[in-house]
Scaffold this active site. Structure first.
Site: not given
Length: 400
Positions: A72-73, A153, A188, A209, A246, A334
Site C-alpha cells: 500500500g505504501t 485505518n 482497509q 494484500g 522482477t 506503520c
C-alpha cells in the site's frame, strides 16, 4: 500460556489457508521469471495476467489498468508523487485530509516542502467524516489531485467516496478538462466494502494484500486509462515501466485469490463482525468508566473499535493486554515505533491525553464471541490497575 486473542487485523491479517494453497506452487515448481522467454517464464507471465484479469473483474475495470506494487505504501506514493510530478503543468494544488495514512501525508509533505506544491488538508468532523461539500469548496482551477482514504485505518470511519467522486466528475465536466484526478487508499476497505470503480468514481485506487487475508509485500494501484504517472523507480520494463523489477509472482497470485475470496464473503462476514464489534464497544463503554469511542458510531468498518481509556497511556495498556494474550495496538502499525500521539485522534479535536490513551481493536475472521467475552473480562482490572498509578487526569467533557 494465556488464551490468545488477535485483534490487530488492521495492521495485518493472517494468511487465508485457501490463499496459501494457491501460492504454494509458485514458491516451489513454478519459479520462472516472468520476463524469461522460455516455458517456465511464460507460464509465470500467463498466470500473472490471469490474476490481473481476476482483479480487474472484481474492480470492474480493464486488465491493463491494474499495476502491481510492493504494498500500500508504494502504491500511495506512486499515486501522489507520480501523478503530481507528471501533471504539474496543469497546476500545483493538491487536496487531501488531515487523517490520511502517512503514506499519503508524507508524500504530500514532500511535494509541499520540497517541490513547490500547495496542499489543502481537509479537517474532518468530530467523528472523522469529511463531506463532498468540503472537497467542492476547496477545489481551485489549479487543483490537479484529490486524495481521500476510503476507510480510516485507525478509527474505521468510512468516507463518502461515491459522493466525493461524483462532485469531482461534475466539476471536470463543467470545466471541460480532466483534472482534478481522484485517488483513494482503499486498503482497509478491501475485505468489507464495495470496490466497483465505476460506482466509486475514482481514478486511482490503492490496495494491499496483507489487509485482506493475503500475503505481505504485495499491493496494487488501479490507474484509469489515460492518466499519466511519473515512475519513482527505474531499471526495467515490468508493469509498463512504472514499477520495474522482477514481479512477485506468488504474491500476485495470493493477492488475486485473497481479493476474490474477501469480496465474495464480505456481506456475511461484515454482518458477523458488526455484532461482535458492537458487543465489544458496548461492553467496554458500559463496564469501564471514562472511556470514549473514536470515529463514527455507525458509519465505520465492521471490524474496527477504537476506544480511548482516559487517564492512562495506551502503550502501557497494550503491554498489559499482550501479557494477557490479547494483541491490539495504539494505532497505525506503520508508526508504532513513534511516541507521538495519533494524528487521527488529534484531528478529531481531542487533546494529547485522549490521543495517547486510544487503543485500536480490529477483529477478523478468526475472532469469536468467546474472544470478545475474554477481552471484556480481562480489560477492566487492567485499566483500573494502570489508573491507580497514573498521574494523568482528563476532563470529563471528552467523554460520551
Amino acid at each position: 500460556m494465556p488464551r490468545q486473542v488477535y485483534l490487530d487485523n488492521a495492521a495485518t491479517t493472517p494468511l487465508d489457508p485457501r490463499v496459501r494453497e494457491a501460492m504454494l506452487p509458485y514458491l516451489t515448481e513454478k519459479y520462472g521469471n516472468p520476463s524469461s522467454f522460455h516455458t517456465l517464464g511464460k507460464q509465470s507471465k500467463d498466470d500473472i495476467n490471469e490474476s490481473r484479469s481476476q482483479i480487474a473483474e472484481v474492480l470492474n475495470v480493464r486488465q491493463d489498468e491494474i499495476l502491481f506494487m510492493s504494498g500500500g505504501t508504494e502504491s500511495d506514493n506512486l499515486a501522489v508523487l507520480g501523478f503530481a510530478r507528471a501533471n504539474q503543468t496543469n497546476g500545483k494544488h493538491l487536496i487531501t485530509t488531515s487523517i490520511e495514512h502517512h503514506a499519503v501525508l508524507e508524500a504530500m509533505f514532500q511535494l509541499e516542502k520540497k517541490e513547490g506544491f500547495e496542499v489543502t488538508y481537509i479537517k474532518p468532523d468530530k467523528d472523522g467524516l469529511v463531506s463532498a461539500s468540503q472537497i467542492t469548496e476547496s477545489i481551485r482551477p489549479d487543483t490537479i489531485l484529490v486524495s481521500v482514504m476510503y476507510a480510516n485505518n485507525e478509527i474505521g470511519t468510512v468516507q463518502p467516496i461515491r459522493e466525493i467522486g461524483n462532485v469531482i466528475q461534475k466539476y471536470r465536466q463543467e470545466q471541460k478538462h480532466s483534472w482534478p484526478v481522484f485517488h483513494t487508499d482503499a486498503c482497509q476497505a478491501s475485505a468489507y466494502l464495495d470496490l466497483d470503480i465505476e460506482k466509486l468514481h475514482v481514478d486511482l485506487l490503492t490496495l494491499n494484500g496483507s489487509k485482506m487475508y493475503g500475503p505481505k509485500g504485495i499491493g496494487l494501484l488501479y490507474i484509469r486509462r489515460g492518466i499519466k504517472l511519473q515512475p519513482l523507480q527505474f531499471g526495467g520494463s515490468q508493469e509498463r515501466g512504472l514499477r520495474p523489477g522482477t514481479e512477485n509472482v506468488a504474491g500476485i497470485i495470493g493477492m488475486a485469490t485473497a481479493l476474490a475470496l474477501a469480496q465474495k464473503d464480505k456481506e456475511n462476514e461484515s454482518r458477523r463482525l458488526v455484532q461482535l464489534r458492537d458487543k465489544l464497544i458496548n461492553g467496554i463503554l458500559k463496564s469501564i468508566p471514562k472511556t470514549r469511542l473514536n470515529g463514527h458510531p455507525t458509519t465505520r468498518l465492521p471490524n474496527n473499535a477504537n476506544i480511548s481509556f482516559l487517564d492512562i497511556e495506551g502503550e502501557a495498556l497494550v503491554l498489559y493486554l499482550d501479557a494477557a494474550g490479547i494483541f491490539a495496538s495504539t494505532g497505525s502499525a506503520c508508526t508504532s515505533a513513534s511516541l507521538e500521539p495519533s494524528h487521527v485522534i488529534l484531528a478529531l479535536g481531542m487533546p494529547y491525553e485522549v490521543a495517547h490513551s486510544s487503543i485500536r481493536f480490529t477483529l477478523g475472521y478468526e475472532t469469536t464471541e468467546e474472544d470478545i467475552y475474554y477481552v471484556l473480562e480481562t480489560l477492566p482490572p487492567l485499566v483500573e490497575k494502570l489508573r491507580s498509578i497514573s498521574p494523568v487526569r482528563v476532563d470529563e467533557k471528552y467523554f460520551r
